[in-house]
Every structure is written in C-alpha cells, then in structure tokens.
Scaffold this active site. Structure first.
Site, mmCIF file in Angstrom:
data_model
loop_
_atom_site.group_PDB
_atom_site.id
_atom_site.type_symbol
_atom_site.label_atom_id
_atom_site.label_comp_id
_atom_site.label_asym_id
_atom_site.label_seq_id
_atom_site.Cartn_x
_atom_site.Cartn_y
_atom_site.Cartn_z
ATOM 1 N N GLU A 114 0.856 -1.202 0.000
ATOM 2 C CA GLU A 114 0.000 0.000 0.000
ATOM 3 C C GLU A 114 0.878 1.233 0.000
ATOM 4 O O GLU A 114 2.097 1.150 0.270
ATOM 5 C CB GLU A 114 -0.946 0.001 1.206
ATOM 6 N N HIS A 230 -9.615 9.777 1.974
ATOM 7 C CA HIS A 230 -9.123 8.687 1.124
ATOM 8 C C HIS A 230 -9.264 9.131 -0.328
ATOM 9 O O HIS A 230 -10.324 9.621 -0.725
ATOM 10 C CB HIS A 230 -9.935 7.410 1.375
ATOM 11 N N ARG A 276 -1.000 9.186 1.572
ATOM 12 C CA ARG A 276 -2.415 9.356 1.251
ATOM 13 C C ARG A 276 -2.836 10.827 1.164
ATOM 14 O O ARG A 276 -3.641 11.207 0.308
ATOM 15 C CB ARG A 276 -3.234 8.645 2.331
ATOM 16 N N HIS A 337 -12.451 9.768 5.475
ATOM 17 C CA HIS A 337 -12.256 8.330 5.693
ATOM 18 C C HIS A 337 -11.928 7.975 7.137
ATOM 19 O O HIS A 337 -12.473 7.013 7.679
ATOM 20 C CB HIS A 337 -11.118 7.873 4.764
ATOM 21 N N ARG A 372 -2.155 9.240 8.599
ATOM 22 C CA ARG A 372 -2.028 7.819 8.925
ATOM 23 C C ARG A 372 -1.573 7.002 7.722
ATOM 24 O O ARG A 372 -2.050 7.190 6.602
ATOM 25 C CB ARG A 372 -3.373 7.278 9.418
HETATM 26 C C1 SIN Z 1 -7.804 0.993 1.992
HETATM 27 O O1 SIN Z 1 -8.018 -0.214 1.885
HETATM 28 O O2 SIN Z 1 -7.414 1.689 1.071
HETATM 29 C C2 SIN Z 1 -8.057 1.653 3.302
HETATM 30 C C3 SIN Z 1 -7.228 1.052 4.346
HETATM 31 C C4 SIN Z 1 -7.014 2.004 5.457
HETATM 32 O O3 SIN Z 1 -7.622 3.051 5.494
HETATM 33 O O4 SIN Z 1 -6.156 1.691 6.296
#
Ligand code: SIN
Length: 522
Positions: A114, A230, A276, A337, A372
């Site tokens: 990620e 998000h 993010r 989010h 985060r």
């Molecule tokens: C996601 O799956 O993109 C969100 C995961 C998260 O917010 O930690």
C-alpha cells in the site's frame, strides 16, 4: 444490580472493542460490551485493504516504524509508533489464534503493498474483505466466550464516578430511557467521525459521539484538525461512495485524468504510492482543473484473474454499476475516511479522566502524526487494545502528557432546543465545504461560528436529559473546526491555503478541553 468494580464496560464493537473485551475475558475479567447497533455493525467490517505488520522475509518492525514516522509528517509520537510496529506480529498471531483466515500464497500469509509502505506488509483476508473476516471471527469468539452484550444501546453521557471509573449513562435506541451504571472502568472504542462529512466511506453512526461525550466529561481531545481523506472512492451520482482500496494501486493501478494522463507522476517520486494526503490533494486538484467531478483509477493493466481474485468485493460492486475493472476505468474522487484525532491517551490507553480508557479510531495516541499510513488503523485497535486490557487487569495511575498546546473552550451549555435530524446534513455539508481537503481561513471561521451556534441551540441547558446525536455532532464538528483554525500551517492531512507549508513552531499537538474541567493551561 451492582456491577463488580473492576469489570469494564466496553463501548463499541469494532476491532478495538471486541479485542479488548476478548482479552479482558481471557484475563479473568467480566466485560460488558455496549454497542449502538448489532454486534457486528462497525466500520471495521468494511475495511478492505488489510492490516499492516512487518512479517515478510525482507521486512522488519524498524522499517514499519520508519514508514509510519515518515508518513506522519513530523508529528508522530515515536514511542507509540515503535510500540505499534514492534507489537504488530504478536497481534497478528493473536488474530490467527482466534481463527482469522488470512489469505496465503505458497503456504505463507500473502502480503500486499500500500501507499508509503516501503515493503509488502499488508495482510488481507477474503481478498478485499479483511475487515469482514476479522469482525466475524472476533464476534464468534465473543459469543463463544459468553461475554455480556447489550446491543442497540448507546452511551449518552459520562458523569463523575469514583477512582474505579466514571459513571456511564446508556440508553436503548431508539428512544429508550437513560440508565445509569455504577462507576466502573469504561473503555471507549466508539470509532471515528467520517460520517460528519457529506462524502465519506464511513457508516452512518460514525459521527464522533464518543469524542463529544468524553470532551463534555472533561477529557482532553487532541489532533482534531487531522481528518484523513481517502483519495479513491467510487464516484457516480446517486451511488454509494464505495471505497476502492489503496491496495489496488499497490498491485499496479494508476490514477489518470480524462485524457488518460498519469497526474501523480511529477507530483511525487512515489507517484500513485505517495502518502495518502498527497494523493488526496492531487486528485482534488485534478478534479478542480477538469470539468468533471471525478478522475479515474485505471486497473486494466492488472491481469483479470488476479484482479478478480484479489479484489472480489470491489469487482462485484463495480459490475453492478456496469463496469468491468479489467476493461473499464473506475471513476473516483476523495472522501472523508478516518479521524486521526480523538480522545488523548497515553500508550496504555488511559485518558485524562481516571478509569476512562480509549482505544482504536476514537483515541489519539499520536501514533499517526498528521497522516495515517494505510492499514495501520486495524492494527492500532489491537496493539493499543491489548495495552488497555493489561491495564484493566492491573490498573496503574497515569494518563496522556498534555499536548504541546491545549486550548480551553467554554463548557458547552445551550438552550436545549429540540433536535432536528436534518441539522446533521447542514453539518456534513459545512464540514465538507469549509473544513475539507483544502481549508481557507474565512471558511474555517464561518464553519466554526455556524457549529458553535448550532451547538448552543441544541446542547441541553441542564444535565438531564443527556445531549442527543445532533448536539454530539455539532460539538465534534466544533472541535474539528476549532483545531483546524488553531493550527496555522499545513501538515499531513491538514492543508490551509493561507499557510501552505509546515512551520517548525507547529511540531506539536493541539489539545482541546472544556473549561469546566479547569485543570488545563493554555
Ligand atoms: C484501503 O483499503 O485503502 C483503506 C485502508 C485504510 O484506510 O487503512
């Protein structure tokens, strides 16, 4: 009936609440879970991407720690991040022991990538149904463990209690009469506040009620200006803002504009895998430049079998809207989010009120700093939940250190006007428009004035009955706007047009407390 003094009341049934209750039970305590809806209803259930832990052969907790600190943009509580990263493998082992069926590849737990993680360290289950698997597994264990559960019951107020803990006032919903418990340790695991925003991935009940209730009771809240957006929620007029997990970018999906250009290249060296906050602002900018309310996530270069096996829920959802992500670009836009701020706690989950603990999204340990890292949120529920359970078993005095700047606000009292549920939409729109991804000072001031006015109208003039959902929403919105005005810089998820850069003087946390609590300093 009198409750035994050490047996905690756990409020909330997401990952943090269920885990604290299970661990308390294993340690010989008799917790009661109080939850607003059914036991399994929580934001945890909808978490897709997964849960982070440095368990891969090329990884180490020190790397996970370093990534968490880097993403947090200069504001991470390093001791909290160290604990998070170091304890992650043990918490994953606990989930495996409870029976969470993590996905595997060639006999090992499969790990995804990620944004802003330097290694593949995201565990997942059911492809993109990680939260669902965890929630269902923990729920099963809670039921098997005979833990007392009060469903459709919500916390309405916290009142002064005894050294064991505060007094909780709870009510069956909807419309039940408030019931007052004996003083006992209380764990707030009530989750976030994303649904205070017009556009959000959160469930309807995620409106920061736990934060408002704790604030009124005198607890310090911190970091409320840091609301994480998000970058990639599905966009179609009238459709739900379904999350399209960051993990899909980890598999190679790209962000493109109408012309098919990758706008993240040139914006950040990590392009689509930038932190993010950077990606959310870039998407927001690109949308503002275009004549459409969205840009696209292009996952067509991921082989179809792989895409459908790894992200089955997302693919099923998109097919319902006539899109095949192996062929079609996915229209996306950012949404609220995750609430980085919340009730200030120390690393043992102790708040500034003796006997009141907080864990999970409702807590502000400082572990996320100003932004985060993806998939650290399910993890924080476990890591800090474990610490809370240990404290409950063996309580020691302590609490959070005062934030670098603590502002005292007037005690919320009002005229007790009847609550109109439509007011929630007013709050959602105002937060979205004026306290959103990009914040201008005039908008912040106007929003704060509007929330304070709403709050004054609906806050009860007396302690009975306890404030309702609208008063809690207005108060939490006030705290967000107040903190956003206080922080005269841009950092992480908080971006101000009048202060577009970080400032050294703001390498500190903003705390808020009610003046009635009286112990704070400016
Ligand atoms: C996601 O799956 O993109 C969100 C995961 C998260 O917010 O930690």
């Amino acid at each position: 009936m009198k409750e035994p003094k050490r047996h905690p009341l756990v409020v909330g049934s997401g990952i943090a609440g269920l885990y604290v209750a299970l661990r308390c039970r294993e340690m010989g305590l008799r917790p009661t879970i109080v939850t607003q809806g059914r036991l399994e209803e929580s934001n945890t259930r909808y978490a897709q991407g997964g849960i982070a832990a440095a368990i891969g052969p090329d990884d180490a907790p020190a790397r996970h720690y370093a990534d968490t600190v880097r993403a947090g943009d200069g504001l991470v509580n390093r001791a909290a991040a160290r604990l998070l990263a170091d304890d992650a493998p043990a918490r994953i082992a606990a989930l495996v022991r409870y029976g969470v069926p993590f996905d595997t590849a060639e006999g090992h737990i499969a790990l995804g990538r990620e944004a802003a993680h330097s290694r593949a360290r995201i565990l997942h289950a059911g492809g993109d149904a990680t939260g669902l698997s965890i929630e269902e597994t923990l729920k099963r264990r809670v039921l098997e463990g005979g833990i007392d559960i009060e469903e459709r019951t919500s916390l309405r107020a916290l009142r002064p209690g005894s050294p064991d803990g505060p007094v909780a006032v709870v009510a069956r919903s909807p419309g039940g009469h408030p019931v007052t418990h004996e003083p006992r340790p209380i764990v707030l695991a009530t989750g976030g506040a994303g649904n205070l925003y017009r556009q959000s991935t959160n469930r309807p009940f995620a409106m920061g009620e736990g934060i408002a209730i704790a604030f009124r009771a005198g607890a310090i809240v911190a970091d409320m200006e840091f609301v994480q957006f998000h970058p990639t929620a599905f966009y179609r007029e009238g459709a739900p803002r379904f999350l399209i997990t960051e993990a899909i970018r980890g598999e190679g999906a790209r962000l493109v504009n109408e012309a098919g250009e990758r706008f993240m290249v040139g914006t950040h060296p990590d392009a689509e895998l930038a932190p993010r906050d950077v990606v959310a602002r870039a998407v927001d900018r690109e949308i503002a430049r275009s004549d459409r309310p969205h840009v696209y996530l292009d996952a067509t270069r991921i082989p179809r079998d792989r895409l459908f096996a790894r992200f089955p829920s997302i693919c099923r959802f998109l097919l319902l809207y006539g899109l095949d992500p192996s062929r079609d670009r996915i229209p996306i836009a950012p949404v609220a989010h995750y609430m980085i701020g919340g009730i200030a706690t120390d690393l043992d989950g102790r708040t500034s009120i003796p006997g009141l603990y907080a864990a999970g999204e409702v807590a502000a340990t400082g572990v996320h700093g100003a932004n985060r890292l993806g998939s650290n949120s399910l993890l924080e529920g476990l890591v800090f939940g474990e610490k809370v359970a240990v404290q409950l078993r063996n309580p020691r005095a302590g609490g959070p250190s005062p934030p670098g700047r603590t502002v005292e606000l007037p005690t919320p009292t009002g005229s007790g006007s009847p609550e109109d549920p439509a007011t929630i939409e007013v709050i959602q729109s105002r937060l979205w428009d004026d306290v959103g991804i990009v914040r201008a000072p005039d908008g912040l001031r106007a929003a704060l004035a509007a929330f304070e006015t709403l709050d004054r109208e609906v806050e009860p003039a007396t302690s009975e009955p306890p404030p309702g959902a609208v008063a809690n929403a207005a108060l939490t919105a006030t705290l967000i706007a107040r903190s956003a005005l206080e922080r005269t810089e841009s950092r992480g998820a908080h971006f101000r047009t009048d202060w577009p850069r970080r400032r050294k003087i703001w390498e500190r946390h903003v705390g808020l407390r009610s003046r009635k609590a009286g112990r704070g300093r400016r």
